[in-house]
Structure formats: C-alpha cells, structure tokens
Design a protein around this motif. Structure first.
Motif, PDB file in Angstrom:
ATOM      1  N   GLY A 187       0.796  -1.215   0.000  1.00 43.59           N
ATOM      2  CA  GLY A 187       0.000   0.000   0.000  1.00 43.59           C
ATOM      3  C   GLY A 187       0.832   1.270   0.000  1.00 43.59           C
ATOM      4  O   GLY A 187       0.308   2.355   0.231  1.00 43.59           O
ATOM      5  N   ASP A 188       2.121   1.142  -0.244  1.00 44.68           N
ATOM      6  CA  ASP A 188       2.970   2.332  -0.325  1.00 44.68           C
ATOM      7  C   ASP A 188       4.036   2.109  -1.398  1.00 44.68           C
ATOM      8  O   ASP A 188       4.022   1.110  -2.093  1.00 44.68           O
ATOM      9  CB  ASP A 188       3.600   2.662   1.027  1.00 44.68           C
ATOM     10  CG  ASP A 188       4.440   1.521   1.594  1.00 44.68           C
ATOM     11  OD1 ASP A 188       4.941   0.696   0.808  1.00 44.68           O
ATOM     12  OD2 ASP A 188       4.596   1.456   2.823  1.00 44.68           O
ATOM     13  N   ASP A 189       4.968   3.024  -1.530  1.00 42.56           N
ATOM     14  CA  ASP A 189       5.990   2.945  -2.575  1.00 42.56           C
ATOM     15  C   ASP A 189       7.322   2.394  -2.072  1.00 42.56           C
ATOM     16  O   ASP A 189       8.339   2.542  -2.726  1.00 42.56           O
ATOM     17  CB  ASP A 189       6.218   4.334  -3.191  1.00 42.56           C
ATOM     18  CG  ASP A 189       5.042   4.797  -4.026  1.00 42.56           C
ATOM     19  OD1 ASP A 189       4.166   3.959  -4.340  1.00 42.56           O
ATOM     20  OD2 ASP A 189       4.994   5.991  -4.369  1.00 42.56           O
ATOM     21  N   THR A 190       7.333   1.742  -0.911  1.00 41.21           N
ATOM     22  CA  THR A 190       8.594   1.257  -0.352  1.00 41.21           C
ATOM     23  C   THR A 190       9.053  -0.021  -1.050  1.00 41.21           C
ATOM     24  O   THR A 190       8.278  -0.738  -1.676  1.00 41.21           O
ATOM     25  CB  THR A 190       8.469   0.985   1.158  1.00 41.21           C
ATOM     26  OG1 THR A 190       7.497  -0.033   1.371  1.00 41.21           O
ATOM     27  CG2 THR A 190       8.087   2.252   1.902  1.00 41.21           C
ATOM     28  N   TYR A 191      10.335  -0.283  -0.937  1.00 39.02           N
ATOM     29  CA  TYR A 191      10.945  -1.499  -1.476  1.00 39.02           C
ATOM     30  C   TYR A 191      12.115  -1.884  -0.584  1.00 39.02           C
ATOM     31  O   TYR A 191      12.635  -1.060   0.172  1.00 39.02           O
ATOM     32  CB  TYR A 191      11.420  -1.298  -2.921  1.00 39.02           C
ATOM     33  CG  TYR A 191      12.446  -0.195  -3.054  1.00 39.02           C
ATOM     34  CD1 TYR A 191      13.797  -0.470  -2.895  1.00 39.02           C
ATOM     35  CD2 TYR A 191      12.063   1.116  -3.305  1.00 39.02           C
ATOM     36  CE1 TYR A 191      14.749   0.531  -2.986  1.00 39.02           C
ATOM     37  CE2 TYR A 191      13.001   2.127  -3.402  1.00 39.02           C
ATOM     38  CZ  TYR A 191      14.338   1.829  -3.240  1.00 39.02           C
ATOM     39  OH  TYR A 191      15.278   2.823  -3.320  1.00 39.02           O
ATOM     40  N   ASP A 192      12.504  -3.136  -0.668  1.00 39.53           N
ATOM     41  CA  ASP A 192      13.648  -3.645   0.090  1.00 39.53           C
ATOM     42  C   ASP A 192      14.448  -4.580  -0.798  1.00 39.53           C
ATOM     43  O   ASP A 192      13.880  -5.317  -1.615  1.00 39.53           O
ATOM     44  CB  ASP A 192      13.182  -4.444   1.323  1.00 39.53           C
ATOM     45  CG  ASP A 192      12.408  -3.595   2.308  1.00 39.53           C
ATOM     46  OD1 ASP A 192      13.002  -2.663   2.864  1.00 39.53           O
ATOM     47  OD2 ASP A 192      11.210  -3.873   2.511  1.00 39.53           O
ATOM     48  N   PHE A 193      15.758  -4.572  -0.615  1.00 39.56           N
ATOM     49  CA  PHE A 193      16.652  -5.539  -1.238  1.00 39.56           C
ATOM     50  C   PHE A 193      17.451  -6.203  -0.123  1.00 39.56           C
ATOM     51  O   PHE A 193      17.779  -5.569   0.886  1.00 39.56           O
ATOM     52  CB  PHE A 193      17.606  -4.871  -2.233  1.00 39.56           C
ATOM     53  CG  PHE A 193      16.951  -4.500  -3.524  1.00 39.56           C
ATOM     54  CD1 PHE A 193      16.884  -5.419  -4.562  1.00 39.56           C
ATOM     55  CD2 PHE A 193      16.378  -3.253  -3.693  1.00 39.56           C
ATOM     56  CE1 PHE A 193      16.264  -5.081  -5.751  1.00 39.56           C
ATOM     57  CE2 PHE A 193      15.764  -2.904  -4.878  1.00 39.56           C
ATOM     58  CZ  PHE A 193      15.700  -3.826  -5.913  1.00 39.56           C
ATOM     59  N   ALA A 194      17.767  -7.484  -0.298  1.00 36.80           N
ATOM     60  CA  ALA A 194      18.542  -8.219   0.704  1.00 36.80           C
ATOM     61  C   ALA A 194      19.302  -9.353   0.033  1.00 36.80           C
ATOM     62  O   ALA A 194      18.946  -9.799  -1.067  1.00 36.80           O
ATOM     63  CB  ALA A 194      17.619  -8.773   1.781  1.00 36.80           C
ATOM     64  N   VAL A 195      20.339  -9.828   0.702  1.00 36.55           N
ATOM     65  CA  VAL A 195      21.124 -10.967   0.218  1.00 36.55           C
ATOM     66  C   VAL A 195      21.198 -12.011   1.321  1.00 36.55           C
ATOM     67  O   VAL A 195      21.304 -11.683   2.500  1.00 36.55           O
ATOM     68  CB  VAL A 195      22.547 -10.530  -0.250  1.00 36.55           C
ATOM     69  CG1 VAL A 195      23.333  -9.884   0.879  1.00 36.55           C
ATOM     70  CG2 VAL A 195      23.312 -11.710  -0.844  1.00 36.55           C
ATOM     71  N   SER A 196      21.101 -13.279   0.915  1.00 38.64           N
ATOM     72  CA  SER A 196      21.229 -14.416   1.827  1.00 38.64           C
ATOM     73  C   SER A 196      22.174 -15.439   1.215  1.00 38.64           C
ATOM     74  O   SER A 196      22.257 -15.553  -0.011  1.00 38.64           O
ATOM     75  CB  SER A 196      19.872 -15.087   2.053  1.00 38.64           C
ATOM     76  OG  SER A 196      18.961 -14.203   2.635  1.00 38.64           O
ATOM     77  N   VAL A 197      22.852 -16.183   2.065  1.00 40.61           N
ATOM     78  CA  VAL A 197      23.745 -17.258   1.621  1.00 40.61           C
ATOM     79  C   VAL A 197      23.399 -18.494   2.438  1.00 40.61           C
ATOM     80  O   VAL A 197      23.394 -18.436   3.673  1.00 40.61           O
ATOM     81  CB  VAL A 197      25.229 -16.885   1.804  1.00 40.61           C
ATOM     82  CG1 VAL A 197      26.131 -18.025   1.332  1.00 40.61           C
ATOM     83  CG2 VAL A 197      25.568 -15.590   1.075  1.00 40.61           C
TER      84      VAL A 197
END
Length: 131
Positions: A43-53
């Motif tokens: 419901g908003d313009d937010t975003y997230d990026f993440a890395v996992s190993v």
C-alpha cells in the motif's frame, strides 16, 4: 570442496561451503514497489533488497540433514555491489545458523494432509450436488 566466495561492496568476503553439501546458494531478492507500474501489496511505494547465503546438507543415513545459513537477509541499498566467485577450497567460514531439514517422506505426508484438509473444507463450495 566447492564453495561460494561472496563480497558485498568490496568488504571482507564470506566463504560458504561444506564437505557434506548438495545445495549452496546466494539469493538476492527485491520486494515492494520495484517498478512504476507495480501495484504494491504494502500500500505504499517502499521497497527492500537483501542478500542471503545458504546451503543444504546430504549426510549419511544415520545423520540429520540441515538447512545452513552463512548470511541471512542482509539489507542492500541501490548502488550496492555483490560479487560472487565459485572457488575450490579446504577452508570455509562457520555457519551462523542451521535448522533440521525435513525428509522427503515427511514433506510428502504433510502435503497430503494439507490437501486433504483443504479438499474437505472446500468441497461443498466447489462440488456440484449429485443429480
């Protein structure tokens, strides 16, 4: 053994691997409003990026297999770089966490029970009455 050497923004690399692994992965994910035409579920313009190993073991029959983690959902920002190199080594970094991997038979039975319950819960809604 084969391993993944992961460096984020030129920092100290993580070397992930193990003699008992059959799966080894690095996952970079992005969630949220990633494009101008995306209808964000948040419901908003937010975003997230993440890395996992992570990885998955395949040990002897009398040993429990595990899902392993060397890095778990480390946040990334626009402009960050992640360098991944496939290496052969005898030395890897210790895992930060592990959890027991379910056996295929357990997953299959659990999935059957889930489907059976869903069918019984919804059959009156979707099955037509006999003529």
């Amino acid at each position: 053994m084969y391993a993944l050497k992961i460096s984020i923004n030129g920092g100290t690399p993580i070397v992930a691997g193990g003699e008992d692994l059959v799966v080894l992965n690095t996952i970079i994910d992005g969630t949220g409003k990633l494009g101008s035409q995306a209808n964000s579920r948040r419901g908003d313009d937010t975003y997230d990026f993440a890395v996992s190993v992570g990885g998955l073991t395949a040990r002897n029959e009398n040993q429990t297999d595990e899902h392993l983690r060397w890095l778990s959902q480390m946040p990334l920002q626009v402009g960050d770089t992640v360098q991944i190199e496939i290496v052969e080594t005898t030395v890897v970094d210790p895992v930060i966490s592990g959890s027991e991997a379910k056996k295929m038979e357990d997953d299959e039975r659990s999935y059957f029970e889930h489907c059976k319950k869903a069918y019984l819960d919804m059959r009156n809604k979707y099955e037509s009455a006999p003529e």
